[in-house]
Design an enzyme around this catalytic site. Structure first.
Site: not given
Length: 430
Positions: A400, A404
């Site tokens: 992350h 995304d």
């Protein structure tokens, strides 16, 4: 410790091939080193005599750390193509050797630093048993077992003194697992497990240690997120099944479902290059080449060889490489080069019946895709009719920091679209 591959920062001595006093020639193998889950031989950069083996079998050292010293002939010069680090071997000059030992004593391996941080050990108050007073991983584990951990402000203590003190404890007390200090609640590296009749102790191999280290690093450094998409693979199943027998007879290897998925992923990566990236601290590196790592398991280990430039290969070409790499892994012929350069990993978890899984990212890549089992399930179609279809789940773990949900969702949608639109009129395997 030489640089044995792209992005390699450390290596584990799995086996010494020489002993103190041995005469070695330039390019003779010195040791087997485990890095990136594959064994590689480290050749000597010098002709001379082995004077000292600084690292022990099982020790993990950073690139550039001294692993041994060699008394070299005056005419011997290092082979800089193997290792440009001048400290790889000591010269016959006493002054140079002493200086190397001083530098070595103040240098700690990543394993030593990690253990000391987890247990609050002040390394300046520990005298190691390694060459030149070097503190080894085993030194710290012995201190932890003894319970006499030197913290800031305490008397400097040697490992031998600590063990002598621990030997004065009653026998039962010595068998009690030592808990880390309250301020350091991470799990100890060595755990005391009571054994009962019939229990089997299995030594941890170099391959398993390398796998454990890589997985731990990935989980600690990369914040993992996870997403899954359901794909109708009915067209793929029908198309592949119509070709597989003739293909095997003509080409000599199997046309697997996995080859179609790898090709679809490579095509989608070309359209969504952000997924083909790596975290590099203050920047993100978007890789130009699309090199697909594929996970291949043996009974006791996992290897991740690479299909280079997968976007430029046909389905047949990818199927051939999958077959050849799997044979190399299972016959023990996989080379270090076969493992290098991967930018994205595809794991065929469906091969052993899995329908949903969360993969650990193959560090330093930004994502891994698990291709699960193709299973027949009743599905509601567009006309509200129920039909039996061949369905597969695609499960994606992502870093992350780099990616995304939006871009990963679009990427998976594109893989889904490619798979669902496979047909004999639109898809060529050649």
């Amino acid at each position: 410790m030489p640089q044995l591959g792209e992005s390699v920062t450390e290596g584990t001595i799995s086996k010494w091939l020489v002993s103190v006093g041995d005469k070695v020639n330039k390019y003779d193998p010195l040791a087997e080193v485990m890095t990136d889950k594959v064994n590689a031989e480290v050749p000597s950069s010098f002709t001379g005599v082995i004077k000292e083996l600084i690292a022990e079998e099982g020790d993990t050292l950073a690139v550039g750390e001294m692993i041994c010293t060699i008394e070299v002939e005056e005419s011997s010069t290092p082979d800089t193509s193997v290792n440009e680090n001048k400290e790889t071997a000591a010269t016959t000059s006493k002054e140079t050797t002493v200086q190397a030992e001083k530098e070595n004593k103040a240098r700690y391996s990543p394993a030593v630093l990690k253990i000391s941080q987890e247990h609050g050990i002040d390394l300046t108050k520990v005298s190691g048993t390694g060459a030149g007073g070097r503190i080894t991983r085993k030194d710290l584990l012995k201190l932890i077992e003894s319970g006499n951990i030197p913290a800031a402000g305490e008397k400097r203590e040697t490992v031998s003194e600590s063990l002598a003190a621990s030997n004065q404890l009653p026998e039962k007390a010595q068998n009690v697992p030592i808990q880390p200090a309250a301020a350091h609640t991470t799990t100890a590296h060595k755990v005391t497990v009571p054994l009962t009749t019939g229990d089997i102790e299995i030594p941890v191999t170099g391959v398993r240690k390398a796998i454990a280290a890589n997985m731990l690093r990935s989980k600690h450094e990369a914040p993992h997120a996870w997403t899954m998409m359901e794909v109708d693979a009915t067209n793929l199943v029908e198309y592949r099944n119509s070709l597989k027998d003739e293909f095997k007879k003509k080409e000599g290897f199997n046309l697997t479902f996995f080859a179609f998925f790898v090709k679809a992923v490579a095509q989608a990566l070309k359209e969504f290059p952000q997924i083909n990236s790596m975290w590099a601290g203050d920047k993100i590196i978007q890789k130009k080449d699309i090199n697909i790592s594929i996970a291949v398991a043996t009974d006791d280990a996992l290897f991740v060889p690479v299909i280079k430039n997968a976007d430029e290969k046909t389905i047949k070409g990818i199927a051939r490489e999958i077959s050849e790499l799997a044979v190399k892994v299972r016959s023990g012929k996989l080379k270090s080069d076969d493992m290098q350069g991967g930018t994205f990993t595809v794991n065929n978890t469906g091969s052993f019946g899995s329908v949903q899984s969360m993969g650990i990212i193959n560090y330093p890549q930004a994502a891994i895709l698990q291709v699960e089992s193709i299973v027949k399930r009743p599905v509601v179609m567009n006309n509200n009719m129920i039909a039996v279809r061949d369905m597969v789940n695609l499960c994606m773990s992502l870093d992350h920091r780099v990616l995304d949900g939006l871009i990963c969702g679009r990427f998976l949608q594109r893989v889904k679209e490619i798979i669902e639109n496979i047909s004999n009129s639109t898809t060529s395997i050649y």
